[in-house]
Design a protein around this motif. Structure first.
Motif, PDB file in Angstrom:
ATOM      1  N   LEU A   1      -1.846   1.654   7.702  1.00 17.51           N
ATOM      2  CA  LEU A   1      -0.350   1.818   8.096  1.00 17.51           C
ATOM      3  C   LEU A   1       0.237   2.681   7.080  1.00 17.51           C
ATOM      4  CD1 LEU A   1       0.967  -1.665   9.128  1.00 17.51           C
ATOM      5  CD2 LEU A   1       0.606   0.534  10.636  1.00 17.51           C
ATOM      6  N   ALA A   2       0.001   2.807   5.729  1.00 18.07           N
ATOM      7  CA  ALA A   2       0.696   3.646   4.895  1.00 18.07           C
ATOM      8  C   ALA A   2       0.061   5.210   5.166  1.00 18.07           C
ATOM      9  CB  ALA A   2       0.260   3.168   3.485  1.00 18.07           C
ATOM     10  N   ILE A   3      -1.285   5.136   5.449  1.00 23.10           N
ATOM     11  CA  ILE A   3      -1.735   6.618   5.852  1.00 23.10           C
ATOM     12  C   ILE A   3      -1.026   7.134   6.938  1.00 23.10           C
ATOM     13  CG2 ILE A   3      -3.763   7.860   6.351  1.00 23.10           C
ATOM     14  CD1 ILE A   3      -5.381   6.108   4.614  1.00 23.10           C
ATOM     15  N   ALA A   4      -0.994   6.246   7.990  1.00 28.73           N
ATOM     16  CA  ALA A   4      -0.336   6.841   9.242  1.00 28.73           C
ATOM     17  C   ALA A   4       1.204   7.070   9.072  1.00 28.73           C
ATOM     18  CB  ALA A   4      -0.487   5.548  10.480  1.00 28.73           C
ATOM     19  N   ASP A   5       1.904   6.384   8.306  1.00 27.30           N
ATOM     20  CA  ASP A   5       3.215   6.499   7.644  1.00 27.30           C
ATOM     21  C   ASP A   5       3.547   8.041   6.900  1.00 27.30           C
ATOM     22  OD1 ASP A   5       6.032   5.814   7.562  1.00 27.30           O
ATOM     23  OD2 ASP A   5       5.656   5.220   5.665  1.00 27.30           O
TER      24      ASP A   5
ATOM     25  N   GLY B   1       1.925  10.326   7.709  1.00 31.45           N
ATOM     26  CA  GLY B   1       1.989  11.526   8.837  1.00 31.45           C
ATOM     27  C   GLY B   1       0.811  12.311   8.713  1.00 31.45           C
ATOM     28  N   VAL B   2      -0.323  11.297   8.070  1.00 31.79           N
ATOM     29  CA  VAL B   2      -1.829  12.091   8.208  1.00 31.79           C
ATOM     30  C   VAL B   2      -2.436  11.810   9.561  1.00 31.79           C
ATOM     31  CG1 VAL B   2      -3.891  11.995   7.019  1.00 31.79           C
ATOM     32  CG2 VAL B   2      -1.982  11.749   5.721  1.00 31.79           C
ATOM     33  N   PRO B   3      -2.646  12.696  10.284  1.00 33.57           N
ATOM     34  CA  PRO B   3      -3.352  12.782  11.702  1.00 33.57           C
ATOM     35  C   PRO B   3      -4.672  11.468  11.641  1.00 33.57           C
ATOM     36  CG  PRO B   3      -2.953  14.802  11.344  1.00 33.57           C
ATOM     37  CD  PRO B   3      -2.769  13.984   9.903  1.00 33.57           C
ATOM     38  N   MET B   4      -4.809  10.394  12.559  1.00 36.16           N
ATOM     39  CA  MET B   4      -5.992   9.585  12.493  1.00 36.16           C
ATOM     40  C   MET B   4      -6.525   9.500  13.844  1.00 36.16           C
ATOM     41  SD  MET B   4      -3.714   6.839  10.296  1.00 36.16           S
ATOM     42  CE  MET B   4      -5.252   5.884   9.665  1.00 36.16           C
ATOM     43  N   ARG B   5      -7.642   9.235  13.803  1.00 37.78           N
ATOM     44  CA  ARG B   5      -8.380   8.988  15.170  1.00 37.78           C
ATOM     45  C   ARG B   5      -7.898   7.719  15.611  1.00 37.78           C
ATOM     46  NH1 ARG B   5     -12.692  11.373  11.999  1.00 37.78           N
ATOM     47  NH2 ARG B   5     -13.330  13.161  13.164  1.00 37.78           N
ATOM     48  N   ASP B   6      -7.672   6.515  14.849  1.00 39.46           N
ATOM     49  CA  ASP B   6      -7.295   5.173  15.193  1.00 39.46           C
ATOM     50  C   ASP B   6      -6.728   4.640  13.782  1.00 39.46           C
ATOM     51  OD1 ASP B   6      -6.773   3.213  16.738  1.00 39.46           O
ATOM     52  OD2 ASP B   6      -8.873   2.692  17.106  1.00 39.46           O
ATOM     53  N   LEU B   7      -5.620   3.603  13.913  1.00 42.73           N
ATOM     54  CA  LEU B   7      -5.844   2.708  12.997  1.00 42.73           C
ATOM     55  C   LEU B   7      -6.954   2.008  12.277  1.00 42.73           C
ATOM     56  CD1 LEU B   7      -2.144   1.281  13.828  1.00 42.73           C
ATOM     57  CD2 LEU B   7      -2.757   2.821  11.940  1.00 42.73           C
ATOM     58  N   VAL B   8      -6.964   1.342  11.439  1.00 38.15           N
ATOM     59  CA  VAL B   8      -8.111   0.397  10.875  1.00 38.15           C
ATOM     60  C   VAL B   8      -7.579  -0.855  10.717  1.00 38.15           C
ATOM     61  CG1 VAL B   8     -10.091   0.299   9.418  1.00 38.15           C
ATOM     62  CG2 VAL B   8      -9.225   2.742   9.799  1.00 38.15           C
ATOM     63  N   VAL B   9      -8.086  -2.118  11.233  1.00 37.72           N
ATOM     64  CA  VAL B   9      -7.619  -3.157  10.835  1.00 37.72           C
ATOM     65  C   VAL B   9      -8.852  -4.361  10.219  1.00 37.72           C
ATOM     66  CG1 VAL B   9      -6.477  -5.106  12.005  1.00 37.72           C
ATOM     67  CG2 VAL B   9      -6.881  -3.044  13.290  1.00 37.72           C
ATOM     68  N   GLY B  10      -8.252  -4.890   9.224  1.00 38.94           N
ATOM     69  CA  GLY B  10      -9.301  -5.793   8.623  1.00 38.94           C
ATOM     70  C   GLY B  10      -8.981  -7.172   8.917  1.00 38.94           C
ATOM     71  N   CYS B  11     -10.105  -7.961   9.226  1.00 40.32           N
ATOM     72  CA  CYS B  11     -10.016  -9.463   9.470  1.00 40.32           C
ATOM     73  C   CYS B  11     -11.464  -9.942   9.476  1.00 40.32           C
ATOM     74  CB  CYS B  11      -9.481  -9.659  11.009  1.00 40.32           C
ATOM     75  SG  CYS B  11      -9.286 -11.105  11.086  1.00 40.32           S
TER      76      CYS B  11
ATOM     77  N   ALA C   1       0.928  -1.212  -0.158  1.00 40.14           N
ATOM     78  CA  ALA C   1       0.134   0.092   0.034  1.00 40.14           C
ATOM     79  C   ALA C   1       0.988   1.237  -0.163  1.00 40.14           C
ATOM     80  CB  ALA C   1      -0.851  -0.129   1.156  1.00 40.14           C
ATOM     81  N   ALA C   2       0.757   2.154  -0.954  1.00 41.32           N
ATOM     82  CA  ALA C   2       1.305   3.449  -0.924  1.00 41.32           C
ATOM     83  C   ALA C   2       0.452   4.616  -0.601  1.00 41.32           C
ATOM     84  CB  ALA C   2       2.042   3.414  -2.300  1.00 41.32           C
ATOM     85  N   ALA C   3       1.037   5.811   0.129  1.00 40.69           N
ATOM     86  CA  ALA C   3      -0.118   6.676   0.493  1.00 40.69           C
ATOM     87  C   ALA C   3       0.526   7.964  -0.045  1.00 40.69           C
ATOM     88  CB  ALA C   3      -0.637   6.646   1.885  1.00 40.69           C
ATOM     89  N   PHE C   4      -0.108   9.090  -0.412  1.00 42.40           N
ATOM     90  CA  PHE C   4       0.227  10.322  -0.898  1.00 42.40           C
ATOM     91  C   PHE C   4      -0.687  11.186  -0.322  1.00 42.40           C
ATOM     92  CE2 PHE C   4       1.606   7.163  -3.793  1.00 42.40           C
ATOM     93  CZ  PHE C   4       3.019   7.575  -4.284  1.00 42.40           C
ATOM     94  N   GLY C   5      -0.172  12.386   0.260  1.00 39.56           N
ATOM     95  CA  GLY C   5      -0.905  13.483   0.748  1.00 39.56           C
ATOM     96  C   GLY C   5      -0.643  13.798   2.017  1.00 39.56           C
ATOM     97  N   PRO C   6      -1.319  14.727   2.868  1.00 37.21           N
ATOM     98  CA  PRO C   6      -2.587  15.540   2.065  1.00 37.21           C
ATOM     99  C   PRO C   6      -1.956  16.545   0.943  1.00 37.21           C
ATOM    100  CG  PRO C   6      -2.700  15.893   4.469  1.00 37.21           C
ATOM    101  CD  PRO C   6      -1.508  15.244   4.203  1.00 37.21           C
ATOM    102  N   ARG C   7      -2.422  16.445  -0.387  1.00 37.61           N
ATOM    103  CA  ARG C   7      -2.085  17.374  -1.544  1.00 37.61           C
ATOM    104  C   ARG C   7      -3.059  17.649  -2.188  1.00 37.61           C
ATOM    105  NH1 ARG C   7       0.592  12.237  -5.186  1.00 37.61           N
ATOM    106  NH2 ARG C   7      -1.301  11.387  -5.779  1.00 37.61           N
ATOM    107  N   GLU C   8      -2.592  18.562  -3.325  1.00 31.77           N
ATOM    108  CA  GLU C   8      -3.866  18.799  -4.066  1.00 31.77           C
ATOM    109  C   GLU C   8      -4.653  17.601  -4.764  1.00 31.77           C
ATOM    110  OE1 GLU C   8      -3.091  21.637  -7.747  1.00 31.77           O
ATOM    111  OE2 GLU C   8      -1.842  22.716  -6.226  1.00 31.77           O
ATOM    112  N   VAL C   9      -5.902  18.108  -5.083  1.00 28.13           N
ATOM    113  CA  VAL C   9      -6.859  16.783  -5.607  1.00 28.13           C
ATOM    114  C   VAL C   9      -6.845  17.115  -7.029  1.00 28.13           C
ATOM    115  CG1 VAL C   9      -9.136  16.023  -5.791  1.00 28.13           C
ATOM    116  CG2 VAL C   9      -8.337  17.190  -3.667  1.00 28.13           C
TER     117      VAL C   9
END
Ligand code: UDP
Length: 244
Positions: free
Chosen positions: A144-148, A150-160, A52-60
């Motif tokens: 994890l990619a979003i957290a990495d 540096g985007v502020p988060m209320r919590d991590l999200v886990v899938g199972c 997973a790769a995350a980018f932002g916050p950036r221009e839309v």
């Protein structure tokens, strides 16, 4: 597995891959694996291998998708043609469009969308190898990619996921159990907030089985959550050591 075995779970409660009913597949997580992304993560969940790769916050982009009062989260879930036994077309399938949408909706509650108007966060998910439960593993890696990034988060999200094979409610179905079993119930969960952000179901369950499966999936999420936190800490401990 080409033919349906007589039993997906034996009298001793052992499944065809050797696990007990309430046992997770092995999970490995790594954060910060791609140098050109703002944030990234890699997950091996059983035989699933997902980046997973995350980018932002950036221009839309495209600009008309920009929202004046909130951040826009875009998610693309994609399966590599070689990720499954029968070659998958690289073009986005209906299934991938649907999974991109449900993964996005499972992650949004963790973000402070309203605090970042006119910006976007983009998440790209590449399934390199699939073995059932890729949407859940993708959610774990994407958070994890979003957290990495540096985007502020209320919590991590886990899938199972949990589900039912033969007459037994089990945790974390792999491909053969998903295809040959009676039900599959993917769950995404924010453990600190005790909030479910995705709940889907394939097949059918009695009400009591449904409750048991949801409870089992949540317990699975809680275990993976500990590994998520460790994976984040591991990356930043290394960064700290380099800086010192
Ligand atoms: N699968 C496949 N070919 C495809 C799509 C899926 O072989 O084109 C397999 C893959 O192993 C996947 C499993 O089917 O993990 C279950 O897919 P499902 O749509 O239930 O989503 P998932 O369980 O991966 O979230």
């Amino acid at each position: 597995m080409n033919e349906k075995p007589d039993k997906l779970i034996d009298k001793k409660g052992i499944r065809t891959d050797g696990r007990k009913a309430d046992e997770l597949r092995s999970v490995k997580l790594q954060v910060g694996v791609l140098s050109h992304a703002d944030g990234s993560a890699y997950i091996e969940h059983g035989k699933n291998k997902i980046l997973a790769a995350a980018f932002g916050p950036r221009e839309v982009h495209p600009k008309h998708l920009m929202q004046a009062d909130r951040m826009v989260l875009k998610v693309r879930y994609h399966m590599a043609p070689f990720s499954v036994q029968e070659r998958k077309s690289p073009a986005p399938s209906r299934r991938e469009v649907e999974l991109s949408k449900v993964i996005k909706e499972s992650l949004e509650p963790a973000l402070f969308l309203e605090l970042y108007p006119r910006t976007g966060v983009d998440v790209f998910i590449e399934v390199l190898q699939a073995d059932g439960g890729t949407r859940c593993a993708a959610i774990t890696a994407a958070a994890l990619a979003i957290a990495d990034a540096g985007v502020p988060m209320r919590d991590l999200v886990v899938g199972c996921a949990a589900g039912k094979i033969d007459d037994t409610v089990v945790l974390d179905l792999y491909d053969a159990e998903d295809k040959l079993g009676a039900a599959d119930l993917p769950v995404a969960y924010m453990p600190s907030l005790n909030a479910i952000t995705l709940l889907q179901m394939d097949g059918s369950l009695e009400p009591a089985e449904f409750e048991k499966a949801v409870g089992m999936a949540i317990e699975g999420c809680k275990k993976i959550y500990e590994m998520q936190k460790e994976a984040l800490k591991t990356k930043y401990m290394v960064v700290k050591e380099v800086e010192e």
